[in-house]
Design an enzyme around this catalytic site. Structure first.
Site, PDB file in Angstrom:
ATOM      1  N   CYS A  98    -108.857 -38.414 -20.095  1.00 48.86           N
ATOM      2  CA  CYS A  98    -109.930 -37.764 -21.666  1.00 48.86           C
ATOM      3  C   CYS A  98    -111.638 -37.778 -21.206  1.00 48.86           C
ATOM      4  O   CYS A  98    -111.929 -36.512 -20.569  1.00 48.86           O
ATOM      5  CB  CYS A  98    -110.067 -39.351 -22.791  1.00 48.86           C
ATOM      6  SG  CYS A  98    -110.528 -38.414 -24.416  1.00 48.86           S
TER       7      CYS A  98
ATOM      8  N   HIS B 131    -104.219 -38.724 -23.919  1.00 53.52           N
ATOM      9  CA  HIS B 131    -104.233 -40.467 -23.326  1.00 53.52           C
ATOM     10  C   HIS B 131    -102.954 -40.764 -22.976  1.00 53.52           C
ATOM     11  O   HIS B 131    -101.794 -41.302 -24.062  1.00 53.52           O
ATOM     12  CB  HIS B 131    -104.786 -41.297 -24.699  1.00 53.52           C
ATOM     13  CG  HIS B 131    -106.087 -41.214 -24.398  1.00 53.52           C
ATOM     14  ND1 HIS B 131    -107.066 -42.098 -23.526  1.00 53.52           N
ATOM     15  CD2 HIS B 131    -106.336 -40.766 -25.572  1.00 53.52           C
ATOM     16  CE1 HIS B 131    -108.828 -42.072 -24.536  1.00 53.52           C
ATOM     17  NE2 HIS B 131    -108.303 -41.253 -25.275  1.00 53.52           N
TER      18      HIS B 131
ATOM     19  N   GLU C  32    -101.438 -43.194 -20.766  1.00 50.75           N
ATOM     20  CA  GLU C  32    -101.680 -44.637 -20.949  1.00 50.75           C
ATOM     21  C   GLU C  32    -100.333 -44.735 -22.435  1.00 50.75           C
ATOM     22  O   GLU C  32    -100.072 -45.549 -22.299  1.00 50.75           O
ATOM     23  CB  GLU C  32    -103.002 -45.469 -20.907  1.00 50.75           C
ATOM     24  CG  GLU C  32    -103.764 -44.730 -21.763  1.00 50.75           C
ATOM     25  CD  GLU C  32    -105.129 -44.230 -21.572  1.00 50.75           C
ATOM     26  OE1 GLU C  32    -104.538 -42.925 -20.983  1.00 50.75           O
ATOM     27  OE2 GLU C  32    -105.976 -44.279 -22.247  1.00 50.75           O
TER      28      GLU C  32
HETATM   29  N1  GLN Z   1    -116.155 -39.275 -25.372  1.00 47.63           N
HETATM   30  C1  GLN Z   1    -115.517 -38.257 -25.702  1.00 47.63           C
HETATM   31  C2  GLN Z   1    -115.063 -37.518 -26.799  1.00 47.63           C
HETATM   32  O1  GLN Z   1    -115.212 -38.241 -28.150  1.00 47.63           O
HETATM   33  C3  GLN Z   1    -114.206 -38.933 -25.133  1.00 47.63           C
HETATM   34  C4  GLN Z   1    -114.211 -39.215 -25.930  1.00 47.63           C
HETATM   35  C5  GLN Z   1    -112.091 -40.426 -24.939  1.00 47.63           C
HETATM   36  O2  GLN Z   1    -112.549 -40.693 -23.910  1.00 47.63           O
HETATM   37  N2  GLN Z   1    -111.556 -40.961 -25.540  1.00 47.63           N
HETATM   38  O3  GLN Z   1    -114.944 -36.292 -26.592  1.00 47.63           O
END
Ligand code: GLN
Length: 540
Positions: A387, A513, A515
């Site tokens: 992410c 994600h 995970e």
């Molecule tokens: N802050 C970033 C976004 O909002 C990544 C978010 C995250 O890693 N879950 O796009």
């Protein structure tokens, strides 16, 4: 569904919090699922936040995201992993959600002038959510409900009252109350103490709830005489007092509960039609395998909440499961991204076999994470970005390989000229968003002849998201010119999902994600690939 067919197990806790009642709840779910029953899980959280989405990970650990995009308590991750199931937004109920629904109805005049009270209005809303949860998947046989916190907390009283009422509504045989307590060991006198358990059960019965089973958490096995004593004082059957001793591997809890026939007790109490025993051989095998692991590799996890390991719970679990595939334990080098900004990366990463940059929000520590990515890229250290980790990989490559020195995300610098990562509302055309974030599961198409394809071995996957910003595809060609491969994309919107840098032996990052979908017996391919690559570094 007709209420008379609904069956609920309620899991409560007393004496102290963090007893691991979520693990016990999940393990019971595992056993019952393995006896052929369909299980649904619900966590009731007494706090007033609507969901943990806006809470600091330091308050609450990681935010777990369900398939349908609910931001929930990390216990739901335990349920999904241990029971091996996927849950929904109905699985997470907070006081905040309950009160908000009731107050919204009140403003709309739906109570027809009545005085709105905790009982019955709040308790009715809680019960409604539990019944809706039972029906969420359509095939549930038993719903396991865990109440967060400990009995006697002011915030959780309406939840206890609601479940007390549910026994009256559904009947004795359709409800099972499982209370978890702590049995301390006194070093000086060399004995264990059951008095806190007695007090906790007294507190529970004063709310009108008589437990059907008591789970005693303790360092060592609680002996038979002490269990008998608890049974007598707390008014439960001898065989309903279960010892839950500390274990090295949480899956052992399921086996320990099975050994003491807790699942048989529940099946009998609830008159459940199912298999005679739960097949757990694969669990036994996995535990044996884990216990025999002798070697380990070292992974650096770079983040800003590294002081609280629960903030990265699903990532840690996913790394562990991938390690089991190769008979490896994973040692984590915790790297505080903010500290890294002013430290020598050579020193910090000198003994690591792989670097992972997980998700995150906000400005703090960003440059440290970019520094870690630069180090991985320049030293050919296996790298996995999740992410925010993907967004920062692209920023790093833009700055140091393409030459856009001011490349950034508009999350961190809205004024920058090279907005590599940006919030572009029209980028979401063709998909539904949960609020302003891309939350929950979305399709991803994988391009053949890429590292991603070699790992997933298929073209169509679905993965869970939780982010607001996206890669700005206007820059795609610039990246391709320096060798970046865009190996996964969302077929509806063409948004970037996976990137890789084939000049390195293993450098891959994804916008989602992974995970949240890794399971002990079914580890996620991206993590397996990462550990495989890291293991090779170790061998060299
Ligand atoms: N802050 C970033 C976004 O909002 C990544 C978010 C995250 O890693 N879950 O796009």
């Amino acid at each position: 569904m007709d209420k008379s067919k609904m069956k609920f197990i309620f899991v409560t806790g007393g004496v102290v919090s963090s007893l691991g009642k979520g693990i016990s709840a999940a393990c019971i779910g595992r056993l019952l699922k393995r006896r052929g029953l369909h299980i649904f899980s619900i966590k009731l959280d007494p706090y007033l936040n609507i969901d943990p989405g806006t809470m600091s990970p330091y308050q609450h650990g990681e935010v777990f995201v369900t398939k349908d995009g609910a931001e929930t308590d990390l216990d739901l991750g335990h349920y999904e992993r241990i029971i091996n199931t996927s849950l929904t937004k109905e699985s997470s109920v907070t006081s905040g959600k309950v009160y908000q629904t009731v107050l919204d109805k009140e403003r709309k005049g739906e109570y027809l002038g009545a005085t709105i009270q905790i009982i019955p209005h709040i308790t009715n809303e809680i019960k409604k959510r539990l019944y809706d949860g039972f029906n969420a998947k359509g095939d549930t046989d038993v719903c396991i409900v865990e109440i967060g916190g400990t009995v006697g907390d002011i915030e959780s009283l309406p939840f206890f009252e609601a479940i007390r009422q549910m026994r009256r509504e559904l009947g004795y045989e359709n409800t099972f109350f499982m209370h978890n307590t702590l049995v301390p060991y006194l070093e000086t006198s060399g004995e264990i103490k059951t008095k806190p358990t007695q007090h906790s059960v007294k507190e529970l019965t004063s709310l009108g709830i008589q437990p059907d089973a008591i789970l005693l958490r303790s360092k060592n096995l609680v002996d038979k005489a002490s269990r008998k004593k608890v049974a007598l004082f707390c008014n439960v059957d001898d065989e309903a007092v279960i010892s839950v001793k500390d274990v090295d591997i949480i899956y052992e809890v399921a086996l320990n509960l099975q050994k003491q026939h807790l699942d048989d007790l529940i099946v009998k109490h609830m008159n459940l039609k199912c298999e005679d025993t739960a097949y757990m051989d694969d669990y036994v095998k996995l535990i044996r395998k884990i216990k025999n692991i002798k070697k380990s590799i070292n992974i650096a996890l770079v983040g800003k909440y590294v002081k609280l390991h629960d903030a990265y719970l699903s990532v840690l679990e996913s790394l562990k499961y991938a390690g089991y595939v190769y008979d490896l334990n994973i040692d984590i080098t915790w790297v505080d991204s903010e500290v890294l900004e002013s430290e020598d990366a050579n020193e910090i990463f000198k003994n690591v076999d792989g670097i992972i940059v997980p998700g995150g929000f906000g400005n703090r520590g960003i440059e440290g994470k970019i520094k870690a990515i630069k180090y991985a890229r320049e030293h050919n250290i296996p790298f996995l970005g999740l992410c925010l980790g993907m967004q920062l990989s692209l920023i790093e490559i833009a700055r140091d390989v393409i030459g856009y020195k001011d490349a950034n995300s508009t999350e961190f610098n809205p004024e920058t000229t090279h907005k590599i990562i940006d919030y572009l509302p029209n980028q979401y055309k063709g998909i539904k968003l949960g609020g302003t974030m891309r939350l929950g599961e979305y399709d991803c198409k994988i391009i053949k002849n890429t590292l991603a394809y070699a790992l997933y071995k298929k073209e169509d996957i679905r993965e869970r998201h939780r982010h607001r910003y996206e890669f700005n595809s206007e820059y795609k060609k610039d990246f391709e010119d320096v060798g970046v491969v865009f190996s996964g994309f969302n077929p509806q919107t063409k948004l970037c999902e996976i990137i890789e840098y084939p000049k390195n032996s293993f450098f891959i990052a994804c916008q989602f994600h992974p995970e949240f979908q890794s399971r002990p017996l079914n580890p996620h391919p991206l993590f397996v690939g990462f550990i495989d690559a890291a293991k090779k570094v170790k061998l060299n």
